[in-house]
Each structure stands twice: as C-alpha cells, then as structure tokens.
Motif scaffolding. Structure first.
Motif, short mmCIF file in Angstrom:
data_model
loop_
_atom_site.label_atom_id
_atom_site.label_comp_id
_atom_site.label_asym_id
_atom_site.label_seq_id
_atom_site.Cartn_x
_atom_site.Cartn_y
_atom_site.Cartn_z
N ARG A 61 3.22 -2.01 -1.13
CA ARG A 61 1.90 -1.39 -1.32
C ARG A 61 2.01 0.12 -1.10
O ARG A 61 1.41 0.90 -1.84
N GLY A 62 2.76 0.55 -0.12
CA GLY A 62 2.96 1.97 0.12
C GLY A 62 3.69 2.66 -1.01
O GLY A 62 3.41 3.81 -1.32
N SER A 63 4.60 1.96 -1.64
CA SER A 63 5.34 2.53 -2.76
C SER A 63 4.51 2.58 -4.03
O SER A 63 4.51 3.59 -4.74
N LEU A 64 3.82 1.49 -4.34
CA LEU A 64 3.13 1.38 -5.62
C LEU A 64 1.66 1.77 -5.55
O LEU A 64 1.01 1.90 -6.59
N LYS A 65 1.13 1.94 -4.35
CA LYS A 65 -0.28 2.33 -4.19
C LYS A 65 -1.20 1.34 -4.91
O LYS A 65 -2.07 1.70 -5.69
N THR A 66 -0.98 0.07 -4.66
CA THR A 66 -1.77 -0.97 -5.30
C THR A 66 -2.44 -1.82 -4.23
O THR A 66 -2.15 -1.68 -3.04
N ASP A 67 -3.31 -2.70 -4.65
CA ASP A 67 -4.06 -3.49 -3.69
C ASP A 67 -3.21 -4.64 -3.13
O ASP A 67 -2.28 -5.12 -3.78
N PRO A 68 -3.53 -5.07 -1.91
CA PRO A 68 -2.74 -6.13 -1.27
C PRO A 68 -2.68 -7.42 -2.07
O PRO A 68 -1.64 -8.08 -2.10
N ALA A 69 -3.76 -7.80 -2.74
CA ALA A 69 -3.76 -9.05 -3.50
C ALA A 69 -2.75 -9.02 -4.64
O ALA A 69 -2.08 -10.02 -4.92
N THR A 70 -2.62 -7.88 -5.28
CA THR A 70 -1.66 -7.74 -6.37
C THR A 70 -0.23 -7.86 -5.84
O THR A 70 0.61 -8.55 -6.44
N VAL A 71 0.03 -7.24 -4.71
CA VAL A 71 1.37 -7.32 -4.11
C VAL A 71 1.67 -8.76 -3.71
O VAL A 71 2.77 -9.27 -3.96
N ARG A 72 0.71 -9.42 -3.10
CA ARG A 72 0.90 -10.83 -2.70
C ARG A 72 1.18 -11.71 -3.92
O ARG A 72 2.04 -12.60 -3.87
N ALA A 73 0.48 -11.45 -5.01
CA ALA A 73 0.71 -12.23 -6.23
C ALA A 73 2.13 -11.99 -6.76
O ALA A 73 2.79 -12.93 -7.22
N ASP A 74 2.60 -10.76 -6.66
CA ASP A 74 3.98 -10.46 -7.09
C ASP A 74 4.99 -11.17 -6.19
O ASP A 74 5.99 -11.71 -6.68
#
Length: 147
Positions: A61-74
C-alpha cells in the motif's frame, strides 16, 4: 535547428513511469499476473524475513498508494494462483512465485537494457536524486491529506 531538453516535471515523470510499466505489464500479462500483484510478490520475495499479511499489505500500500481492499485482493489472488503461500502467521513466496519473478525479469531484461542504454551515469545519478526528492515530498504531502 536548436532543441532544448525539457525540464523534468510531473507529466514527464508520469509518461516515463507508464511507458516503462507498460513494457513490464506486457510480460506479466503472459503469465496472468498484474503489475500490483507483481509488486506484492516482489515485496514478499525480497523481504529479509517472512511478513505477516498485514505487514506485507502495508508495504505494498505504501508503494502503490492504493486502498487496503485492493491490496488484500491482490494478495488473495497470489495465494489462489499458488505464487504466495501461508506459513503460519506469515506469507511467503512459493517456488512458483520465485520462478515467475525470475522468468519475467529475464524476459524484460533485454528491453530494459535497451531503454537505459547510453544514458550517462551522471544523468542517472541526477535523476535518482531528483526522483528521491520528489517521492519524499509527494509522500509528505500525501500524509497531510489522509486521515
């Protein structure tokens, strides 16, 4: 005719990022992996010690500046594809995950070499300093915007 080199700016940085990312995504797509998934897999593979899902998600999340739900899905997608595995309370890359990173790195290496070829070391050092400064400043500004 005189040509001047354009000064670095946000648009130039964005265009360079997206052009280079598109090259990598071309190869990732062959393997059914997205750019954010590759970032997460690489973070897991290069960590000094196994990461918890929360720690890995925070790093991505710190690298991509995206929301936690998107990172969890990845992360869930990487687990489903067998590229990450649960190891107790931690996530670790599988052999297939490490092989994928090695394969895509080898596939993109010749293009990367051509893209960066001939750029003087002093120019690369200057660009590195500027990019580090822009990153730090943008992260500081972002921190003031997020609750």
């Amino acid at each position: 005719m005189t040509t001047t080199t354009p000064a670095a700016d946000a648009r130039g940085l964005a265009l360079a990022h997206y052009a280079a990312r598109a090259v990598l995504e071309h190869f990732l797509a062959r393997h059914g992996v997205t750019f954010p998934q590759q970032v997460a897999l690489r973070a897991a593979a290069t960590a000094e010690s196994p990461r918890t899902p929360d720690a890995l998600a925070a790093e991505v999340r710190g690298s991509l500046k995206t929301d936690p739900a998107t990172v969890r899905a990845d992360l869930d997608a990487l687990l489903a594809k067998g590229l990450l595995a649960t190891d107790g309370a931690h996530l670790r890359p599988t052999d297939a995950g490490r092989d994928l990173l090695a394969t895509t790195a080898a596939e993109v290496a010749p293009l990367t070499a051509r893209i960066w070829a001939g750029i003087p070391a002093d120019d690369l050092a200057a660009a590195g300093r500027v990019l580090a400064q822009v990153t730090a400043r943008a992260n500081a500004e972002l921190a003031t915007l997020t609750p």
